[in-house]
Enzyme design. Structure first.
Site, short mmCIF file in Angstrom:
data_model
loop_
_atom_site.label_atom_id
_atom_site.label_comp_id
_atom_site.label_asym_id
_atom_site.label_seq_id
_atom_site.Cartn_x
_atom_site.Cartn_y
_atom_site.Cartn_z
N ARG A 5 10.89 -10.91 6.18
CA ARG A 5 11.45 -9.65 6.25
C ARG A 5 12.51 -10.01 7.39
O ARG A 5 12.23 -10.41 8.42
CB ARG A 5 10.42 -8.60 6.90
CG ARG A 5 9.31 -8.23 5.88
CD ARG A 5 8.65 -6.95 5.88
NE ARG A 5 8.10 -7.02 7.29
CZ ARG A 5 7.13 -6.21 7.31
NH1 ARG A 5 6.85 -5.20 6.40
NH2 ARG A 5 6.31 -5.97 8.63
N LYS B 83 0.83 -1.19 -0.08
CA LYS B 83 -0.02 0.03 0.02
C LYS B 83 0.87 1.31 0.03
O LYS B 83 0.68 2.23 -0.83
CB LYS B 83 -0.88 0.11 1.43
CG LYS B 83 -2.02 0.82 1.29
CD LYS B 83 -3.07 0.57 2.09
CE LYS B 83 -2.89 0.49 3.59
NZ LYS B 83 -2.97 1.89 4.14
N ARG C 262 11.78 -9.57 13.21
CA ARG C 262 11.07 -8.86 14.28
C ARG C 262 9.90 -9.75 15.03
O ARG C 262 9.28 -10.33 13.93
CB ARG C 262 10.46 -7.36 13.89
CG ARG C 262 11.49 -6.52 13.55
CD ARG C 262 11.13 -5.17 13.05
NE ARG C 262 9.68 -5.27 12.21
CZ ARG C 262 9.02 -4.34 12.20
NH1 ARG C 262 9.23 -3.22 12.36
NH2 ARG C 262 7.76 -4.52 11.60
N ARG D 127 -11.26 3.28 9.19
CA ARG D 127 -10.76 1.66 9.82
C ARG D 127 -12.11 0.74 9.81
O ARG D 127 -11.88 -0.53 9.94
CB ARG D 127 -10.02 1.66 10.93
CG ARG D 127 -8.54 2.15 10.78
CD ARG D 127 -7.83 1.90 12.02
NE ARG D 127 -6.57 2.50 12.02
CZ ARG D 127 -5.42 2.07 11.26
NH1 ARG D 127 -5.45 1.00 10.51
NH2 ARG D 127 -4.27 2.80 11.37
N ARG E 279 -2.53 -10.79 12.79
CA ARG E 279 -2.84 -9.31 12.35
C ARG E 279 -3.72 -9.61 11.09
O ARG E 279 -4.56 -8.58 10.83
CB ARG E 279 -1.23 -8.65 11.80
CG ARG E 279 -0.81 -8.43 13.09
CD ARG E 279 0.85 -7.91 12.59
NE ARG E 279 1.13 -6.89 11.73
CZ ARG E 279 2.12 -6.71 10.93
NH1 ARG E 279 3.04 -7.67 11.21
NH2 ARG E 279 2.15 -5.79 10.14
#
Ligand SMILES: [Zn+2]
Length: 213
Positions: free
Chosen positions: A127, A13, A160, A88, A171
């Site tokens: 990542r 995004k 992380r 949201r 999530r």
């Protein structure tokens, strides 16, 4: 042209947002950035928001929409704007619609970048971050020259907590649950533009441009 940009974490995004604002000459309005700025400057809405944040509470929709209202009346929004990170949920969308109709405005397009969950998991769990300099890598898309070692400073790369598979899946689940009603809301208004978010940055941007005209 007034746009809302939606997409799950890992959908690219941020990258598409940059392309959009450059191509259409409209500003990106991030409510998170605006809240931080209002707090720092101590504006009336900033002080109002601070009362809630100090208690660890969510800032009410009216306060956030108030910030958006001030922002979209500035000169650089004359040609339009792109809202990012807001609304949201449906309640925020309704508050936003009420405020916009007071200004005689409306949202033209709700661009929703869609990527299958398994692809998002692949992107997000790959990542790696350098412990020393914070540089970012990706085990598949942007691998370091040597496994586990930062190209820039030789520091150790780690994953992380946010990027481990269980956290990523939860999530994505939260995102899906919160966003589904919002997507339905804009679909009913005939404003939803679903964009296939799998492909190169150029390919995806071409799809967005094709629907925005
Ligand atoms: Zn490093």
């Amino acid at each position: 042209m007034n746009i809302i940009l939606l997409g799950p974490p890992g959908a690219g995004k941020g990258t598409q947002a940059k392309r959009l604002i450059d191509a259409y000459g409209i500003p990106q309005i991030s409510t998170g950035d605006m809240l931080r700025a209002a707090l720092k400057e101590g504006t009336p809405l900033g002080l109002e928001a601070k009362k809630y944040m100090d208690q660890g509470a969510l800032v009410p929709d009216e306060v956030v929409v108030g910030l958006v209202k001030e922002r979209i009346q500035q000169d650089d929004c004359k040609k339009g704007y792109m809202l990012d990170g807001f609304p949201r949920n449906v309640s925020q969308a309704e508050t936003l619609d009420r405020m916009l109709s007071e200004l005689g405005q409306t949202i033209d397009h709700v661009v929703c970048i869609q990527v299958p969950d398994e692809e998002l998991v692949k992107r997000l769990t790959g990542r790696r971050t350098c412990r020393d300099c914070g540089a970012g890598f990706h085990v598949m898309f942007d691998p370091p020259k040597k496994d586990g070692v930062c190209d820039k400073c030789g520091g150790e790369l780690y994953q992380r907590d946010d990027d481990n598979e269980a956290t990523v899946k939860s999530r994505l689940q939260v995102y899906g649950e919160q966003t589904k009603p919002l997507i339905d809301y804009y679909e009913k208004q005939g404003k939803l533009r679903q964009i296939d978010g799998v492909g190169s940055i150029d390919e995806i941007f071409a799809r967005i441009k094709a629907v925005l005209g």
